[in-house]
Design an enzyme around this catalytic site. Sequence first.
Site, PDB file in Angstrom:
ATOM      1  N   GLU A 182      -9.599  17.914 -51.901  1.00 49.22           N
ATOM      2  CA  GLU A 182      -8.803  16.924 -51.163  1.00 49.22           C
ATOM      3  C   GLU A 182      -7.802  16.271 -52.103  1.00 49.22           C
ATOM      4  O   GLU A 182      -7.990  16.277 -53.314  1.00 49.22           O
ATOM      5  CB  GLU A 182      -9.729  15.806 -50.641  1.00 49.22           C
ATOM      6  CG  GLU A 182     -10.762  16.272 -49.665  1.00 49.22           C
ATOM      7  CD  GLU A 182     -11.905  15.274 -49.513  1.00 49.22           C
ATOM      8  OE1 GLU A 182     -11.690  14.062 -49.679  1.00 49.22           O
ATOM      9  OE2 GLU A 182     -13.020  15.727 -49.227  1.00 49.22           O
TER      10      GLU A 182
ATOM     11  N   CYS B 276      34.626  20.356 -56.786  1.00 53.10           N
ATOM     12  CA  CYS B 276      34.195  19.471 -57.872  1.00 53.10           C
ATOM     13  C   CYS B 276      33.759  20.320 -59.068  1.00 53.10           C
ATOM     14  O   CYS B 276      32.943  21.240 -58.937  1.00 53.10           O
ATOM     15  CB  CYS B 276      33.050  18.585 -57.399  1.00 53.10           C
ATOM     16  SG  CYS B 276      32.341  17.594 -58.715  1.00 53.10           S
TER      17      CYS B 276
HETATM   18  S1  IVH Z   1     -14.413  10.289 -52.849  1.00 53.79           S
HETATM   19  C1  IVH Z   1     -18.435   9.104 -54.425  1.00 53.79           C
HETATM   20  N1  IVH Z   1     -12.108  11.254 -51.960  1.00 53.79           N
HETATM   21  O1  IVH Z   1     -10.536   7.512 -55.756  1.00 53.79           O
HETATM   22  C2  IVH Z   1     -17.040   9.515 -54.188  1.00 53.79           C
HETATM   23  N2  IVH Z   1     -12.090   9.262 -53.272  1.00 53.79           N
HETATM   24  O2  IVH Z   1     -11.705   7.411 -58.486  1.00 53.79           O
HETATM   25  C3  IVH Z   1     -16.129   8.406 -53.874  1.00 53.79           C
HETATM   26  N3  IVH Z   1      -9.880   8.271 -53.598  1.00 53.79           N
HETATM   27  O3  IVH Z   1     -12.927   4.965 -55.229  1.00 53.79           O
HETATM   28  C4  IVH Z   1     -14.761   8.701 -53.496  1.00 53.79           C
HETATM   29  N4  IVH Z   1      -8.758   9.789 -52.430  1.00 53.79           N
HETATM   30  O4  IVH Z   1     -10.758   4.926 -53.812  1.00 53.79           O
HETATM   31  C5  IVH Z   1     -12.730  10.281 -52.674  1.00 53.79           C
HETATM   32  N5  IVH Z   1     -10.143  12.167 -51.101  1.00 53.79           N
HETATM   33  C6  IVH Z   1     -10.771  11.207 -51.800  1.00 53.79           C
HETATM   34  C7  IVH Z   1     -10.063  10.139 -52.397  1.00 53.79           C
HETATM   35  C8  IVH Z   1     -10.777   9.183 -53.137  1.00 53.79           C
HETATM   36  C9  IVH Z   1      -8.684   8.662 -53.141  1.00 53.79           C
HETATM   37  C10 IVH Z   1     -10.150   7.099 -54.465  1.00 53.79           C
HETATM   38  C11 IVH Z   1     -11.274   6.212 -53.962  1.00 53.79           C
HETATM   39  C12 IVH Z   1     -12.307   6.207 -55.054  1.00 53.79           C
HETATM   40  C13 IVH Z   1     -11.500   6.589 -56.250  1.00 53.79           C
HETATM   41  C14 IVH Z   1     -12.376   7.239 -57.291  1.00 53.79           C
END
Ligand code: IVH
Length: 661
Positions: free
Chosen positions: A109, A420
């Site tokens: 993702e 140009c």
């Molecule tokens: S999973 C236990 N999926 O990244 C797993 N996080 O560095 C928790 N974030 O706190 C998160 N896109 O705020 C996940 N597709 C995604 C994400 C994502 C952004 C952020 C989220 C998390 C942080 C971790």
Amino acid sequence: MDVKQRVEELREKLKKFNHEYYVEDKPSISDAKYDKLMQELIKLESENPELKTQDSPTQRVGGEVSSKFEKVEHDTPMLSLGNVFSEADVRDFDKRIAKAVDNYTYTVELKIDGLSVSIIYQDGYFKRAATRGNGEVGEDITENVKTIKSIPLKIDFEDKLEVRGEIFLSKASFNKLNKTRLENDKDVFKNPRNAAAGTIRQLNPKIVSKRNLDAYIYFGFHNDFKNHYDTLMKLKALGFKINDKTKLCKNIDCVIEFINDIEKIKHDLPYEIDGVVIKVNKKKYYDKIGYTSKFPKWATAYKFPTEEKESRLNSIDFQVGRTGVIKPVAVLEPVDISGSKVSRATLHNEDFIKSRDIRENDYVIVRKAGEIIPEVVEVNFDKRTGNEKKFEMIENCPVCDSEIKRKVGEADYYCLNPNCKAKHLAGLIHFASRPAYNIDGLGEAIITDLYNDGYLEDIADIFKLKNHKEDLVKKERLGKKSVDNLISAIEASKDNNLDKLIFGLGIRYVGAKVAKILAKNFKTLEDLANAKKEELSEIEDIGEAIANSVLDYFHNKDNLELIKELSNLGLNTEYKDTTVYEDTAFTAKTFVLTGSLTDYSRKEAKTIIEDLGGTVTSSVSKNTDYLLVGDSPGSKYDKAKELKIKILNEDDFKKMIDTGE
Ligand code: IVH
């Protein structure tokens, strides 16, 4: 119809339009019509308060102002993710997973750069939303999150359901927000993430409602959800916004390919991301793979490599590209980033500079990510002295002084003068560059010199340089030997494959990949130049914009003269397939498809033919070897019969695949 019925009908309609607009990005009615229906519903609900419901679309405009956010405890802690930074790290992560479990797959993702949220639904109703906080205890932001229109207020799900996702602000909403703040003399937000975080902490939900926050959901917790990828698909069916780049991967090579693909398009996404998240799918594996104190071991985040430094922005320069596009460039006090000296960095466009309030004499953060061009990221406002110069966009081309214009719906300005000098020069440099015609020794500096001395005006002149050998040798920068080398390199380049020539012409939207697709499909420059709109649009990966741009290019008299001249000068204008295949009945044969097949989609049939060494073109000509005919064939069938082309039905085709004959 009685009032109750009308209220229900309005709610259903508005919900549907909301979903179309905010989740699917495909609105079916105008904003004005939407507003009218909304106003009618607000009126009916205020006249008949007994008809109000908690999931009515009117509830999104923002509830009461509060004085603080209540603390709430999460059912399961909101963990963070471990980070990896290289392909080797990603492969190590995979090795650790392989040690713990068998038969696993991944979901990959985008890592959206915003802030995480947990939302709880009870019996289908949006009940509570909370920030991550310290992971155990967050803050109740229910009223603010209800204003985010891509998050459903009611879902078709009986039980309790918790979803988690990322709240963010699109680049466009961020630009708009900062522009208004600047006009009202308010401090600007540094970047979309800060703006989203600042907005979610607003005590007045009415303000939040106006800022257009958005959210992608990336987790769902329920006992029936046993596989992460399937969960996302179920959540999508329930009406949640799931990022459309999300992909199921069977192995780590697929994950790495995804990362590489995303890195290339990252800048063109309408929102900011800072990496890619990799998650194991089977939830029953999670405990077995385990957790550290801060994050799960069954998921990780690949962070795009970046290094940032601060430097002084001495001035803002403008560069004209071969399409006439005018790009603002920061001229910086030289600074060392990732081992190279950086003195120029892109400022993207007018909106980017204005929304971040970047000014000459500012101290700015400069970022370099891998091979990508350095960019200015944001201003260090603490270092402002008052001597900074507010940015104004130029009104004329910095090279030829002609009028420049911002195209409708685009962020860039273009020089309108077809003659140009900057456009011609940039076009020549592009043509000779490595990814295009790759002429050894003909780099930017020499081209600029030869252009200024009048030897080069258009691409054809490159191939006439050999007529000016003596003159060139006399020029101080070029000795006899280097002129000889240059002329031989130019002569040798004439054998380049057709895709390199097509790419070199610099047709708008035709990058190296598209050039290859065009060369493969049309085989000769002449056929490409004569292509009809339908023939172009039929090709997979050739969208409307590319098709129109190719047509425009070959409808221009000067361009037609140029390609004729190039062909007369001896440049190869035919596509040579360089892939080595084992000989099969398909080897070097040209197929055309018509009608619908039972067992294959067109795309599948095309892939099979190509994998076996054949090619597929879109129209029947004397060069076609086979016409593969399905149900309800089109006019190609008659044409093939007329030209006595061999016709295959689906069974013949299958036999050819099976027997190789
Ligand atoms: S999973 C236990 N999926 O990244 C797993 N996080 O560095 C928790 N974030 O706190 C998160 N896109 O705020 C996940 N597709 C995604 C994400 C994502 C952004 C952020 C989220 C998390 C942080 C971790």
